[in-house]
Design a protein around this motif. Structure first.
Motif, PDB file in Angstrom:
ATOM      1  N   LEU A 124     -94.957  89.062  13.415  1.00 55.55           N
ATOM      2  CA  LEU A 124     -94.333  87.881  12.815  1.00 55.55           C
ATOM      3  C   LEU A 124     -95.134  86.604  13.040  1.00 55.55           C
ATOM      4  O   LEU A 124     -94.713  85.532  12.626  1.00 55.55           O
ATOM      5  N   GLY A 125     -96.254  86.707  13.724  1.00 58.99           N
ATOM      6  CA  GLY A 125     -97.054  85.524  14.001  1.00 58.99           C
ATOM      7  C   GLY A 125     -96.425  84.598  15.028  1.00 58.99           C
ATOM      8  O   GLY A 125     -96.679  83.392  15.033  1.00 58.99           O
ATOM      9  N   GLN A 126     -95.600  85.160  15.921  1.00 58.09           N
ATOM     10  CA  GLN A 126     -94.918  84.367  16.935  1.00 58.09           C
ATOM     11  C   GLN A 126     -95.524  84.625  18.311  1.00 58.09           C
ATOM     12  O   GLN A 126     -96.423  85.461  18.475  1.00 58.09           O
ATOM     13  N   ASN A 127     -95.019  83.918  19.304  1.00 55.29           N
ATOM     14  CA  ASN A 127     -95.516  84.057  20.672  1.00 55.29           C
ATOM     15  C   ASN A 127     -94.602  84.958  21.495  1.00 55.29           C
ATOM     16  O   ASN A 127     -93.394  85.020  21.247  1.00 55.29           O
ATOM     17  N   ALA A 128     -95.180  85.605  22.483  1.00 50.29           N
ATOM     18  CA  ALA A 128     -94.395  86.405  23.426  1.00 50.29           C
ATOM     19  C   ALA A 128     -94.903  86.161  24.835  1.00 50.29           C
ATOM     20  O   ALA A 128     -96.108  86.089  25.066  1.00 50.29           O
ATOM     21  N   VAL A 129     -93.970  86.017  25.765  1.00 46.36           N
ATOM     22  CA  VAL A 129     -94.289  85.905  27.187  1.00 46.36           C
ATOM     23  C   VAL A 129     -93.550  87.029  27.900  1.00 46.36           C
ATOM     24  O   VAL A 129     -92.323  87.140  27.803  1.00 46.36           O
ATOM     25  N   VAL A 130     -94.294  87.854  28.589  1.00 47.41           N
ATOM     26  CA  VAL A 130     -93.741  89.062  29.191  1.00 47.41           C
ATOM     27  C   VAL A 130     -93.930  89.025  30.705  1.00 47.41           C
ATOM     28  O   VAL A 130     -95.046  88.839  31.191  1.00 47.41           O
ATOM     29  N   TYR A 131     -92.835  89.213  31.426  1.00 49.46           N
ATOM     30  CA  TYR A 131     -92.881  89.270  32.889  1.00 49.46           C
ATOM     31  C   TYR A 131     -92.673  90.711  33.337  1.00 49.46           C
ATOM     32  O   TYR A 131     -91.841  91.440  32.787  1.00 49.46           O
ATOM     33  N   MET A 132     -93.446  91.118  34.358  1.00 50.03           N
ATOM     34  CA  MET A 132     -93.366  92.477  34.875  1.00 50.03           C
ATOM     35  C   MET A 132     -93.129  92.454  36.382  1.00 50.03           C
ATOM     36  O   MET A 132     -93.596  91.535  37.071  1.00 50.03           O
ATOM     37  N   PRO A 133     -92.413  93.447  36.914  1.00 50.50           N
ATOM     38  CA  PRO A 133     -92.160  93.469  38.360  1.00 50.50           C
ATOM     39  C   PRO A 133     -93.397  93.852  39.146  1.00 50.50           C
ATOM     40  O   PRO A 133     -94.367  94.383  38.595  1.00 50.50           O
ATOM     41  N   LYS A 134     -93.358  93.595  40.442  1.00 46.39           N
ATOM     42  CA  LYS A 134     -94.498  93.922  41.302  1.00 46.39           C
ATOM     43  C   LYS A 134     -94.779  95.423  41.247  1.00 46.39           C
ATOM     44  O   LYS A 134     -93.889  96.245  41.042  1.00 46.39           O
ATOM     45  N   GLY A 135     -96.065  95.746  41.398  1.00 42.51           N
ATOM     46  CA  GLY A 135     -96.462  97.145  41.364  1.00 42.51           C
ATOM     47  C   GLY A 135     -96.710  97.697  39.979  1.00 42.51           C
ATOM     48  O   GLY A 135     -97.025  98.876  39.829  1.00 42.51           O
ATOM     49  N   SER A 136     -96.594  96.861  38.938  1.00 45.01           N
ATOM     50  CA  SER A 136     -96.808  97.347  37.574  1.00 45.01           C
ATOM     51  C   SER A 136     -98.252  97.782  37.373  1.00 45.01           C
ATOM     52  O   SER A 136     -99.184  97.150  37.856  1.00 45.01           O
ATOM     53  N   ALA A 137     -98.423  98.878  36.634  1.00 46.70           N
ATOM     54  CA  ALA A 137     -99.757  99.427  36.405  1.00 46.70           C
ATOM     55  C   ALA A 137    -100.581  98.498  35.522  1.00 46.70           C
ATOM     56  O   ALA A 137    -100.087  97.946  34.538  1.00 46.70           O
ATOM     57  N   GLN A 138    -101.865  98.318  35.882  1.00 41.77           N
ATOM     58  CA  GLN A 138    -102.738  97.429  35.133  1.00 41.77           C
ATOM     59  C   GLN A 138    -102.874  97.881  33.679  1.00 41.77           C
ATOM     60  O   GLN A 138    -102.993  97.044  32.771  1.00 41.77           O
ATOM     61  N   ILE A 152     -97.268  88.249  32.839  1.00 46.70           N
ATOM     62  CA  ILE A 152     -97.291  87.806  34.231  1.00 46.70           C
ATOM     63  C   ILE A 152     -96.617  88.853  35.102  1.00 46.70           C
ATOM     64  O   ILE A 152     -95.463  89.236  34.839  1.00 46.70           O
ATOM     65  N   VAL A 153     -97.316  89.339  36.116  1.00 41.16           N
ATOM     66  CA  VAL A 153     -96.735  90.265  37.089  1.00 41.16           C
ATOM     67  C   VAL A 153     -96.211  89.459  38.265  1.00 41.16           C
ATOM     68  O   VAL A 153     -96.952  88.697  38.883  1.00 41.16           O
ATOM     69  N   THR A 154     -94.925  89.608  38.571  1.00 45.08           N
ATOM     70  CA  THR A 154     -94.299  88.840  39.646  1.00 45.08           C
ATOM     71  C   THR A 154     -94.423  89.582  40.980  1.00 45.08           C
ATOM     72  O   THR A 154     -94.949  90.695  41.041  1.00 45.08           O
ATOM     73  N   ASP A 155     -93.899  88.966  42.022  1.00 46.33           N
ATOM     74  CA  ASP A 155     -93.845  89.634  43.329  1.00 46.33           C
ATOM     75  C   ASP A 155     -92.421  90.089  43.626  1.00 46.33           C
ATOM     76  O   ASP A 155     -92.034  90.263  44.780  1.00 46.33           O
ATOM     77  N   MET A 156     -91.626  90.308  42.558  1.00 49.71           N
ATOM     78  CA  MET A 156     -90.218  90.694  42.692  1.00 49.71           C
ATOM     79  C   MET A 156     -89.974  92.063  42.064  1.00 49.71           C
ATOM     80  O   MET A 156     -90.806  92.558  41.307  1.00 49.71           O
ATOM     81  N   ASP A 216     -85.019  93.719  38.624  1.00 52.42           N
ATOM     82  CA  ASP A 216     -83.803  92.939  38.373  1.00 52.42           C
ATOM     83  C   ASP A 216     -83.975  91.468  38.758  1.00 52.42           C
ATOM     84  O   ASP A 216     -83.483  90.582  38.060  1.00 52.42           O
ATOM     85  N   ASP A 217     -84.699  91.209  39.847  1.00 55.12           N
ATOM     86  CA  ASP A 217     -84.974  89.815  40.208  1.00 55.12           C
ATOM     87  C   ASP A 217     -85.927  89.170  39.195  1.00 55.12           C
ATOM     88  O   ASP A 217     -85.835  87.967  38.915  1.00 55.12           O
ATOM     89  N   THR A 218     -86.831  89.963  38.641  1.00 56.70           N
ATOM     90  CA  THR A 218     -87.728  89.444  37.612  1.00 56.70           C
ATOM     91  C   THR A 218     -86.962  89.077  36.348  1.00 56.70           C
ATOM     92  O   THR A 218     -87.281  88.087  35.682  1.00 56.70           O
TER      93      THR A 218
END
Length: 399
Positions: free
Chosen positions: A134-148, A162-166, A169-171
């Motif tokens: 759709l030509g839009q933006n997306a911001v995706v957060y992932m929990p700690k330990g997510s595979a590269q 962005i991979v968090t340190d949580m 559910d906290d993410t």
């Protein structure tokens, strides 16, 4: 025959009442599928009959829906994210979802939007894919330990990741906070008070795969499955798909089993108690897509009413399923199934090789007349770990 004992805890659902939900019906699923059919490249994913494996395990048929072949994304999740984003935009611009097309909407959107989500990998990839279309933006957060590899797959679609340190559910809570501060639209497959519309659309979108499977079974001369095994994280896919299936077949005519990793078995615990039970901690299971500790209340209601049983199992069950599907018996087709995708098949194999096989078969209502539907929800979305399991024997069934 070999025998080994993997941890499989089975709980009967004492709260089963068979009540279906109008939100997750055949009609809603077919509307979602009508939308998906208009996307370039759409085709139903294969439904494979594993006849040789069925004969070995002592059932009539095992049917595997292979979602690794969904729009080249290696998982089913885009079905929910794309449908929810389309419904959201149709609502915003007063469009009819039945007339929707990505090309039309691209010219309709007057200001660029940002869609935010939390993911263990596959859902975020689906949201990023839809945003790109759709030509839009997306911001995706992932929990700690997510595979590269899962992070890279999202980045390649032009989203910020962005991979968090949580934990997961906290993410989710962090994502909500940041999205509210920035005026972003949250596209999340779990629900909470005041946030139910988008998760409902996501769950309805997931049911496209079930509508395909029913159509495919009919073409194969199969009246209905006797069993369905549905893996669960928050329970959105399990709830959306089971809601559809019980609307089609009737809850009392389907032995439905919800399967989770023991380190994130919130629905299993909820099924035992009869109310939502959350699980905390790191939830360091190999089934990354199921590493969720807080049930989706919308999915939970369907599962509480209509699921026959809940299972909590160890990671080696999923690893066994990966090896069984990837190294087929006889003339069965090969299915590349990832950690979260293979656990349903893993349960069947683990039961077969268990010292208490007969008792477990009886507990699950499995016999020579059983037709079992399982959903391989993902392919090798973490190819490195897939090879470690299938080639190197990581998480062995025996020690």
């Amino acid at each position: 025959m070999s025998a080994f004992s993997l941890k499989i805890d089975i709980a009967d659902n004492r709260y089963f009442n068979g009540e279906t939900s109008p939100l997750f019906s055949r009609r809603q699923a077919q509307q979602a599928r009508h939308f998906h059919q208009k996307i370039t490249g759409y085709q139903p994913t294969p439904l494979y009959a594993l006849k040789d494996l069925s004969a070995l395990l002592g059932v009539k048929n095992i049917l595997v829906k292979d979602e690794s072949q969904r729009f080249g994304l290696n998982a089913f999740k885009m079905l929910g994210g794309s449908y929810a984003i389309a419904r959201l935009l149709c609502e915003k611009y007063q469009l009819n979802i039945d007339d929707f097309s990505f090309d039309t909407l691209k010219t309709t959107i007057k200001e660029k939007m940002t869609f935010a989500t939390t993911t263990d990998g596959n859902h975020g990839r689906g949201v990023a894919w839809a945003a790109k279309q759709l030509g839009q933006n997306a911001v995706v957060y992932m929990p700690k330990g997510s595979a590269q590899e899962r992070v890279d797959a999202i980045l390649k679609l032009g989203a910020e990741c962005i991979v968090t340190d949580m934990n997961y559910d906290d993410t989710v809570r962090y994502t909500m906070k940041v999205a509210q501060e920035n005026g972003w639209e949250v596209v999340q497959d779990t629900a909470w008070e005041g946030y139910t519309k988008i998760p409902t659309w996501i769950m309805q979108g997931y049911a496209t795969l079930a509508d395909e499977a029913v159509e495919q079974m009919t073409s194969m001369g199969i009246t209905r499955p006797t069993h369905v095994f549905l893996q669960a994280g928050v329970g959105a896919m399990a709830g959306g798909v089971l809601g559809y299936l019980v609307d089609v077949y009737g809850a009392s005519n389907l032995h439905s089993v919800v399967v989770e990793p023991e380190l994130a078995d919130c629905l299993y615990r909820s099924g035992v108690k009869g109310h939502i039970v959350n699980v905390g901690g790191d939830m360091a299971t190999i089934m990354a897509g199921l590493a969720c500790g807080e049930p989706n209340p919308l999915g939970w209601e369907v599962l509480r009413n209509c699921a026959t049983q809940f299972i909590s199992c160890q990671d080696a069950v999923a690893a066994l399923g990966m090896r069984v599907l990837g190294n087929p018996l006889g003339h069965d087709p090969r299915v590349i199934s990832g950690e979260s995708g293979a656990v349903g098949t893993g349960i069947l194999a683990a039961v077969h090789y268990h010292p208490q096989r007969d008792a477990l078969m009886q507990k699950l209502g499995l016999d020579r007349d059983s037709v079992v539907l399982v959903i391989s929800t993902e392919g090798d979305t973490d190819a490195k770990h897939y090879r470690e399991v299938v080639w190197e024997g990581k998480h062995p069934a025996t020690r």
